[in-house]
Write a protein that holds these residues in place. Structure first.
Motif, PDB file in Angstrom:
ATOM      1  N   SER A   1      -3.218   4.161   9.959  1.00  0.00           N
ATOM      2  CA  SER A   1      -3.848   3.763   8.703  1.00  0.00           C
ATOM      3  C   SER A   1      -4.136   4.993   7.847  1.00  0.00           C
ATOM      4  N   PHE A   2      -4.454   4.737   6.572  1.00  0.00           N
ATOM      5  CA  PHE A   2      -4.865   5.814   5.680  1.00  0.00           C
ATOM      6  C   PHE A   2      -6.067   6.547   6.260  1.00  0.00           C
ATOM      7  N   SER A   3      -7.046   5.791   6.769  1.00  0.00           N
ATOM      8  CA  SER A   3      -8.254   6.406   7.320  1.00  0.00           C
ATOM      9  C   SER A   3      -7.926   7.337   8.476  1.00  0.00           C
ATOM     10  N   GLU A   4      -7.032   6.900   9.367  1.00  0.00           N
ATOM     11  CA  GLU A   4      -6.633   7.749  10.497  1.00  0.00           C
ATOM     12  C   GLU A   4      -5.936   9.012  10.002  1.00  0.00           C
ATOM     13  N   ASP A   5      -5.045   8.851   9.018  1.00  0.00           N
ATOM     14  CA  ASP A   5      -4.331  10.009   8.464  1.00  0.00           C
ATOM     15  C   ASP A   5      -5.308  11.044   7.917  1.00  0.00           C
TER      16      ASP A   5
ATOM     17  N   SER B   1     -11.344   1.091   7.350  1.00  0.00           N
ATOM     18  CA  SER B   1      -9.953   0.889   7.752  1.00  0.00           C
ATOM     19  C   SER B   1      -9.675  -0.587   8.003  1.00  0.00           C
ATOM     20  N   LEU B   2      -8.720  -1.156   7.288  1.00  0.00           N
ATOM     21  CA  LEU B   2      -8.317  -2.545   7.522  1.00  0.00           C
ATOM     22  C   LEU B   2      -7.638  -2.685   8.882  1.00  0.00           C
ATOM     23  N   TYR B   3      -6.924  -1.653   9.319  1.00  0.00           N
ATOM     24  CA  TYR B   3      -6.292  -1.703  10.638  1.00  0.00           C
ATOM     25  C   TYR B   3      -7.344  -1.877  11.727  1.00  0.00           C
ATOM     26  N   GLU B   4      -8.462  -1.179  11.583  1.00  0.00           N
ATOM     27  CA  GLU B   4      -9.529  -1.299  12.573  1.00  0.00           C
ATOM     28  C   GLU B   4     -10.160  -2.690  12.528  1.00  0.00           C
ATOM     29  N   VAL B   5     -10.317  -3.251  11.330  1.00  0.00           N
ATOM     30  CA  VAL B   5     -10.855  -4.608  11.187  1.00  0.00           C
ATOM     31  C   VAL B   5      -9.924  -5.612  11.852  1.00  0.00           C
TER      32      VAL B   5
END
Length: 213
Positions: free
Chosen positions: A86-90, A163-167
């Motif tokens: 995700s963007f947040s992870e990046d 992060s939407l991926y985390e959601v």
């Protein structure tokens, strides 16, 4: 352009010459000379050109846009690797603090193209999320996400702040695979205002269709 002796010209010398030109004559998002032009200009093989340009790309000095060519990278631009992150992870991997500004969060009927990409019926309920993504408070990109409502459940402003991926993972919908296309584009007036750049500035458009595990 730096003067170079063409005799015995190897990829290291070509790499150095191109790196010097990037620092002196070429600006962010300027096109790099084509492979054919570099072959003729320096009297080297295509393999040598590809090796030198490949090294520039590995170092983040240039980027490729499919069907358009190779361009000088902007030092302020955040690169994206091929891992499904995700963007947040990046941003965290780069020791930057990710953040979001919510621009739109609605439940609507799926347009035909969106329904096709999500494998739902046209007109099915989908969540539309549009956000300005930031890193250390600076605008980085505009993000538009479509999610099938029946698989995701309700979303609100607090839920989509991170992060939407985390959601999705928390709801049992873990992103596993993605098909991604990257193309060169320019930003329109509204996009430019949100990103803090001039209208029609060069940009990259990334279209990603993500599937769950």
């Amino acid at each position: 352009m730096t003067a170079v002796n063409k005799v015995g010209f190897k990829h290291e010398a070509l790499y150095a010459a191109l790196r010097a030109e990037i620092g002196q004559a070429l600006r962010p998002h300027d096109p790099l000379p084509s492979e054919r032009e570099l072959v003729a200009r320096f009297g080297v093989s295509r393999a040598t050109v590809r090796q030198a340009v490949g090294r520039l790309e590995e170092e983040g000095l240039v980027y490729r846009a499919q069907g358009s060519g190779t361009f000088v990278a902007d030092p302020a631009t955040i690169s994206k690797n091929l891992a499904l992150t995700s963007f947040s992870e990046d941003m965290r991997l780069r020791r930057l603090t990710p953040d979001s500004r919510l621009l739109d969060l609605t439940v609507t009927s799926a347009p035909v193209a969106v329904a096709r990409d999500l494998a739902v019926s046209p007109g099915a309920e989908v969540m539309h999320v549009r956000r300005l993504r930031l890193a250390d408070g600076l605008p980085m990109c505009l993000e538009e996400v479509w999610l099938p409502a029946e698989r995701i459940g309700d979303l609100d402003a607090a839920v989509v702040a991170g992060s939407l991926y985390e959601v999705l993972a928390e709801r049992g919908v873990r992103p596993h695979h993605a098909d991604q296309v990257i193309a060169a584009t320019v930003v329109d007036a509204d996009q430019a205002r949100l990103l803090g750049v001039a209208a029609f500035s060069p940009a990259l458009r990334v279209d990603r269709i993500t599937s769950r595990s």
